[in-house]
Scaffold this motif. Structure first.
Motif, PDB file in Angstrom:
ATOM      1  N   ALA A  47       0.835  -1.210   0.000  1.00 40.59           N
ATOM      2  CA  ALA A  47       0.000   0.000   0.000  1.00 40.59           C
ATOM      3  C   ALA A  47       0.868   1.258   0.000  1.00 40.59           C
ATOM      4  CB  ALA A  47      -0.930   0.005   1.214  1.00 40.59           C
ATOM      5  N   VAL A  48       1.913   1.248   0.817  1.00 42.33           N
ATOM      6  CA  VAL A  48       2.832   2.394   0.859  1.00 42.33           C
ATOM      7  C   VAL A  48       3.441   2.618  -0.524  1.00 42.33           C
ATOM      8  CG1 VAL A  48       5.024   3.234   1.799  1.00 42.33           C
ATOM      9  CG2 VAL A  48       3.335   2.208   3.328  1.00 42.33           C
ATOM     10  N   MET A  49       3.825   1.539  -1.183  1.00 31.11           N
ATOM     11  CA  MET A  49       4.437   1.656  -2.503  1.00 31.11           C
ATOM     12  C   MET A  49       3.451   2.232  -3.520  1.00 31.11           C
ATOM     13  SD  MET A  49       6.872  -1.714  -2.567  1.00 31.11           S
ATOM     14  CE  MET A  49       8.188  -1.045  -3.610  1.00 31.11           C
ATOM     15  N   PHE A  50       2.189   1.793  -3.474  1.00 34.04           N
ATOM     16  CA  PHE A  50       1.185   2.362  -4.368  1.00 34.04           C
ATOM     17  C   PHE A  50       0.919   3.825  -4.027  1.00 34.04           C
ATOM     18  CE2 PHE A  50      -0.021  -1.953  -5.724  1.00 34.04           C
ATOM     19  CZ  PHE A  50      -0.171  -1.722  -7.080  1.00 34.04           C
ATOM     20  N   GLY A  51       0.900   4.154  -2.757  1.00 32.34           N
ATOM     21  CA  GLY A  51       0.666   5.538  -2.364  1.00 32.34           C
ATOM     22  C   GLY A  51       1.752   6.481  -2.845  1.00 32.34           C
ATOM     23  N   LYS A  52       2.988   5.984  -2.888  1.00 31.20           N
ATOM     24  CA  LYS A  52       4.125   6.816  -3.307  1.00 31.20           C
ATOM     25  C   LYS A  52       4.516   6.612  -4.765  1.00 31.20           C
ATOM     26  CE  LYS A  52       6.088   7.094   1.291  1.00 31.20           C
ATOM     27  NZ  LYS A  52       7.257   6.890   2.132  1.00 31.20           N
ATOM     28  N   GLY A  53       3.951   5.591  -5.407  1.00 26.60           N
ATOM     29  CA  GLY A  53       4.333   5.291  -6.772  1.00 26.60           C
ATOM     30  C   GLY A  53       5.761   4.769  -6.861  1.00 26.60           C
ATOM     31  N   ARG A  65      -7.234   0.547  -0.676  1.00 29.17           N
ATOM     32  CA  ARG A  65      -7.771  -0.818  -0.579  1.00 29.17           C
ATOM     33  C   ARG A  65      -6.837  -1.713   0.243  1.00 29.17           C
ATOM     34  NH1 ARG A  65      -7.410  -5.806  -2.401  1.00 29.17           N
ATOM     35  NH2 ARG A  65      -5.559  -5.430  -3.673  1.00 29.17           N
ATOM     36  N   LEU A  66      -5.558  -1.620  -0.032  1.00 26.73           N
ATOM     37  CA  LEU A  66      -4.595  -2.449   0.695  1.00 26.73           C
ATOM     38  C   LEU A  66      -4.460  -2.011   2.148  1.00 26.73           C
ATOM     39  CD1 LEU A  66      -1.978  -2.821  -2.141  1.00 26.73           C
ATOM     40  CD2 LEU A  66      -3.217  -4.704  -1.046  1.00 26.73           C
ATOM     41  N   TYR A  67      -4.473  -0.696   2.405  1.00 27.18           N
ATOM     42  CA  TYR A  67      -4.458  -0.238   3.802  1.00 27.18           C
ATOM     43  C   TYR A  67      -5.654  -0.811   4.549  1.00 27.18           C
ATOM     44  CZ  TYR A  67      -0.788   3.310   3.093  1.00 27.18           C
ATOM     45  OH  TYR A  67       0.394   3.977   2.845  1.00 27.18           O
ATOM     46  N   ARG A  68      -6.810  -0.798   3.903  1.00 33.20           N
ATOM     47  CA  ARG A  68      -8.022  -1.317   4.546  1.00 33.20           C
ATOM     48  C   ARG A  68      -7.894  -2.814   4.846  1.00 33.20           C
ATOM     49  NH1 ARG A  68     -13.509  -2.226   1.621  1.00 33.20           N
ATOM     50  NH2 ARG A  68     -14.337  -3.691   3.094  1.00 33.20           N
ATOM     51  N   CYS A  69      -7.384  -3.568   3.879  1.00 33.87           N
ATOM     52  CA  CYS A  69      -7.211  -5.013   4.097  1.00 33.87           C
ATOM     53  C   CYS A  69      -6.280  -5.276   5.279  1.00 33.87           C
ATOM     54  CB  CYS A  69      -6.666  -5.674   2.840  1.00 33.87           C
ATOM     55  SG  CYS A  69      -7.825  -5.762   1.471  1.00 33.87           S
ATOM     56  N   GLY A  91      -8.241   8.112  -2.487  1.00 38.47           N
ATOM     57  CA  GLY A  91      -8.542   6.810  -3.073  1.00 38.47           C
ATOM     58  C   GLY A  91      -9.913   6.273  -2.743  1.00 38.47           C
ATOM     59  N   LEU A  92     -10.704   7.036  -2.014  1.00 32.85           N
ATOM     60  CA  LEU A  92     -12.060   6.632  -1.647  1.00 32.85           C
ATOM     61  C   LEU A  92     -12.811   7.884  -1.199  1.00 32.85           C
ATOM     62  CD1 LEU A  92     -12.041   5.055   1.901  1.00 32.85           C
ATOM     63  CD2 LEU A  92     -10.049   6.062   0.894  1.00 32.85           C
ATOM     64  N   PRO A  93     -14.126   7.815  -1.134  1.00 33.47           N
ATOM     65  CA  PRO A  93     -14.871   8.995  -0.681  1.00 33.47           C
ATOM     66  C   PRO A  93     -14.503   9.363   0.760  1.00 33.47           C
ATOM     67  CG  PRO A  93     -16.334   7.415  -1.736  1.00 33.47           C
ATOM     68  CD  PRO A  93     -15.005   6.734  -1.561  1.00 33.47           C
TER      69      PRO A  93
END
Length: 110
Positions: A47-53, A65-69, A91-93
């Motif tokens: 999730a961190v990697m997706f958040g930072k690209g 989504r991954l943070y939530r999981c 990434g979400l409402p």
């Protein structure tokens, strides 16, 4: 399938460049393998990697989504980061009620 703990640890070595050349793309791949088998730490790191690209395309929806999981598995840092996603609408409402619940949950854990 492979061993999720081994995949996670190898991903960390790749991510940090410990004992082998740093490779964020491969780290993300190994975190993904471990995350797919339910390892919360791997979900969080990916999730961190997706958040930072980093090693993957930047994607707030996938990060949230991954943070939530991982948060659902009791991962403290994931609970906190998912709360930020909820508070800021990353990434979400935006959901202040869910953000407050998660901040409280994370605070109660440490």
């Amino acid at each position: 399938q492979g061993n999720p703990s081994g995949q996670f640890n190898y991903g960390q070595c790749l991510d940090r460049g410990k004992g082998l050349p740093q490779d964020a793309r491969e780290a993300a791949r190994f975190y993904g393998l471990a995350a797919g088998q339910g390892l919360a730490g791997a979900m969080y790191n990916r999730a961190v990697m997706f958040g930072k690209g980093r090693g993957v395309p930047q994607d707030d929806v996938e990060a949230a989504r991954l943070y939530r999981c991982a948060a659902d598995e009791g991962h403290l840092s994931a609970q906190y980061n998912y709360a930020i996603c909820c508070r800021d609408g990353l990434g979400l409402p935006q959901d202040d009620r869910e953000a407050a619940r998660l901040f409280r949950l994370a605070a109660e854990q440490g």
